[in-house]
Design a protein around this motif. Sequence first.
Motif, PDB file in Angstrom:
ATOM      1  N   PHE A   1     -30.617  -9.951  25.850  1.00 34.34           N
ATOM      2  CA  PHE A   1     -30.831  -9.133  26.709  1.00 34.34           C
ATOM      3  C   PHE A   1     -32.320  -8.363  25.042  1.00 34.34           C
ATOM      4  O   PHE A   1     -32.879  -8.144  25.753  1.00 34.34           O
ATOM      5  N   HIS A   2     -32.238  -9.279  24.177  1.00 27.10           N
ATOM      6  CA  HIS A   2     -33.687  -8.844  23.609  1.00 27.10           C
ATOM      7  C   HIS A   2     -34.490 -10.324  23.242  1.00 27.10           C
ATOM      8  O   HIS A   2     -34.101 -11.166  23.381  1.00 27.10           O
ATOM      9  N   ILE A   3     -35.696  -9.618  23.428  1.00 24.69           N
ATOM     10  CA  ILE A   3     -37.260 -10.846  22.846  1.00 24.69           C
ATOM     11  C   ILE A   3     -36.810 -11.202  21.634  1.00 24.69           C
ATOM     12  O   ILE A   3     -36.592 -10.483  20.805  1.00 24.69           O
TER      13      ILE A   3
ATOM     14  N   PRO B   1     -35.479 -10.579  12.708  1.00 22.40           N
ATOM     15  CA  PRO B   1     -34.020  -9.956  12.542  1.00 22.40           C
ATOM     16  C   PRO B   1     -34.885  -8.295  12.059  1.00 22.40           C
ATOM     17  O   PRO B   1     -35.219  -8.018  11.700  1.00 22.40           O
ATOM     18  N   ILE B   2     -33.709  -7.560  12.637  1.00 22.94           N
ATOM     19  CA  ILE B   2     -33.897  -5.978  12.435  1.00 22.94           C
ATOM     20  C   ILE B   2     -34.591  -5.306  11.277  1.00 22.94           C
ATOM     21  O   ILE B   2     -34.665  -4.087  11.143  1.00 22.94           O
ATOM     22  N   MET B   3     -33.808  -6.153  10.493  1.00 21.66           N
ATOM     23  CA  MET B   3     -33.306  -5.498   9.185  1.00 21.66           C
ATOM     24  C   MET B   3     -35.203  -5.820   8.737  1.00 21.66           C
ATOM     25  O   MET B   3     -34.806  -5.161   8.050  1.00 21.66           O
ATOM     26  N   ASP B   4     -35.398  -7.275   8.726  1.00 21.85           N
ATOM     27  CA  ASP B   4     -36.759  -7.272   7.912  1.00 21.85           C
ATOM     28  C   ASP B   4     -38.048  -6.720   9.263  1.00 21.85           C
ATOM     29  O   ASP B   4     -38.241  -6.432   7.790  1.00 21.85           O
ATOM     30  N   ASP B   5     -37.781  -6.374   9.363  1.00 20.76           N
ATOM     31  CA  ASP B   5     -38.305  -5.095  10.598  1.00 20.76           C
ATOM     32  C   ASP B   5     -38.286  -4.344   9.969  1.00 20.76           C
ATOM     33  O   ASP B   5     -39.750  -3.193   9.642  1.00 20.76           O
TER      34      ASP B   5
END
Lengths: 264, 269, 156
Positions: free
Chosen positions: B252-254, B258-262
């Motif tokens: 699902f994700h490109i 990791p989202i937390m880093d972003d």
Amino acid sequence: MLNPVNLLRQLGSRMVEGIWRLGYATRFFGAVLLNSGAALRRYPLTLREIYFSGVLSLIIIMVSGLFVGLVLGLQGYEILQRYGSAEQLGTMVALSLLRELGPVVAALLFASRAGSAITAEIGLMKATEQLKAMDMMAVDPVARVVVPRFWGGVIAMPILATLFSAMGIFGGWLIGVVAIGVDDGSFWSQMQASVEFGHDVWNGLVKSFVFGAAVALIAVFEGYDSEPTAEGVSRAITRTVVTSALAILALDFVLTSFMFRGTS
Amino acid sequence: MLDDALVHVENLRFDYGGKPVLQGINMRIPRGKVVAIMGGSGCGKTTLLRCIGGQLRPTGGKIVVDGQTVSTMNQSGIYAMRRRMGMLFQFGALFTDMSVFENVAFPLREHTDLPESLIRDLVLMKLQAVGLRGARDLMPNSLSGGMARRVALARAVALDPSLIMYDEPFTGLDPISLGVIGQLIRRLNDALGATSIMVTHDVQESLLIVDYIFFISEGKVVAEGTPDEIRHSSDPFVHQFVHAEADGPVPFHIKATPIMDDLFGGRHA
Amino acid sequence: MSRTTLDLWVGFFVAIGIAALLFLALKVGSFSGVQMEQTYQLQAKFDNIGGLKVKGPVKSAGVVVGRVTDIRFDPDTYEAVVVLAIDSRFTFPKDTFASIYTSGLLGDQYVGLEPGGDERKLAAGDTVFKTQSAVVLEKLVSQFLFNKAAEGQDQK
């Protein structure tokens, strides 16, 4: 952004891109000429395109020709009567129209009326995959779609320019003779004395033929080369009109310097 | 067995602008069958179809159609071959300046010297087969999407081709039109004794009408089989595709950090 | 659109195109350049040709009978050699007089031929010996002023 290296690089890539397109356009022109024989044998297709680019441009060409003639009549009379040579009005109107304004203005109108329509038509056929579909049916789109439009334009253009000049001379006559009262006899006789068929009329025809070929080629090429999206087609139409106008004026200079240099 | 397959694709590779699109495709398409090529958007299935039709020249590998190698043919050879092919484009690609009748008559007029009366009969028969004989005088812009696709189908089969190709025939159709097109593809194939290749991502409709299915992902055939085999396949990719699951082997994700880093990366700094 | 209507329109289009061309040919222009396909050449030497140009007209009794096809400078005699192409329907006597005139006060210059009374005719390649140079306006004006001045002195 204004980094000189970047600027230079952009300039370079623009130039390479331009030369690339020029080469492709030349190859495309070759393909059009190569396919002309087979396509002209099926003349009804070309006849159809003469209708679309010629007959449908009649009104705008004739009305514009008339107005240009009217203006030439007014301005010409205003200038000539200062030198007491108002009877030369016919000569001035006829020569300006036959040599320059007829071919050039008719070609500019032709580019915006018929040229843009040709680009739009071919561009939309490309965007909706009609050209690919034709190709898959083993029918060459260059021969079937492009060549008739090219020759339709080439044939229609000299006829339109001739009509433009004729209407313009008529307009000049309306203003000069009917409205202002220049002598009818001297209007025509002065004109006849200085307009020579082989020189003035014929060279005007040659010019309009060259312009017609240039506009038709630019129009079919831009359509065929357009990006297959609505945006791409509209950009291609703009390019057709702009490039055609530049090509007409540049070619006019070249042709004029060959045709009318140093002779009266 | 070479003679029972109409189309052979061997180790086909195609690069677009240095980027590999197809990386070694192998398939056999038997005569008389309807075959579907499936895969997500941008997996190269339309490119594959273009290569079989000779519109794109492969970077490597070989395509043989009816005993002739497409990938090495010159333009006139390809045109000769295409007279025995029909192709239905995604949105029909009808000629907008011609009526329905003229659209279907186009290949006949271009490739045969048949008299006008015979052309008329043939066109009306083709239009009858797709149920649109009554629409012959309409212009394409007054047709609905489904009708336009049926007219394009009639045009594709006008010369009784032995190979019919469909590029996304179901895109943008309502369920009724979709069923109609599906049935037409099957019926025309069997009536003409032709072979059909269909590029699509509509799994449910395809499973009903085709004989065989190839799944393509990232330029390779990842699964193949009859509709029954596909339905009961345990292959995770096929399972995800058939059951339209959002996440699976096709993520699902490109790929990303990791989202937390972003989200909080900036504050750590 | 059916083909017959289309044919009608294109036919109409071409027809008015031809009509316009005929109008330009017959009413607007003249065929003077086209008619003279058969010509013969004469030469004429002038002291001064003024503003005469190649392609300028050659007239006799006001009718165009030929064109100037070449203008050269003769380094031996310091004269201008003008080559005239004359319509082969017309011949002129040996003692024809060639002069350079101006049409109107400021108009173009042309070569005028005035036939003499000689029985023998000029043939192709012949030279016209009796010539009169162009009138140069400045010369004329200065001559006029000089004469006036001279008159004034006489009257004193």
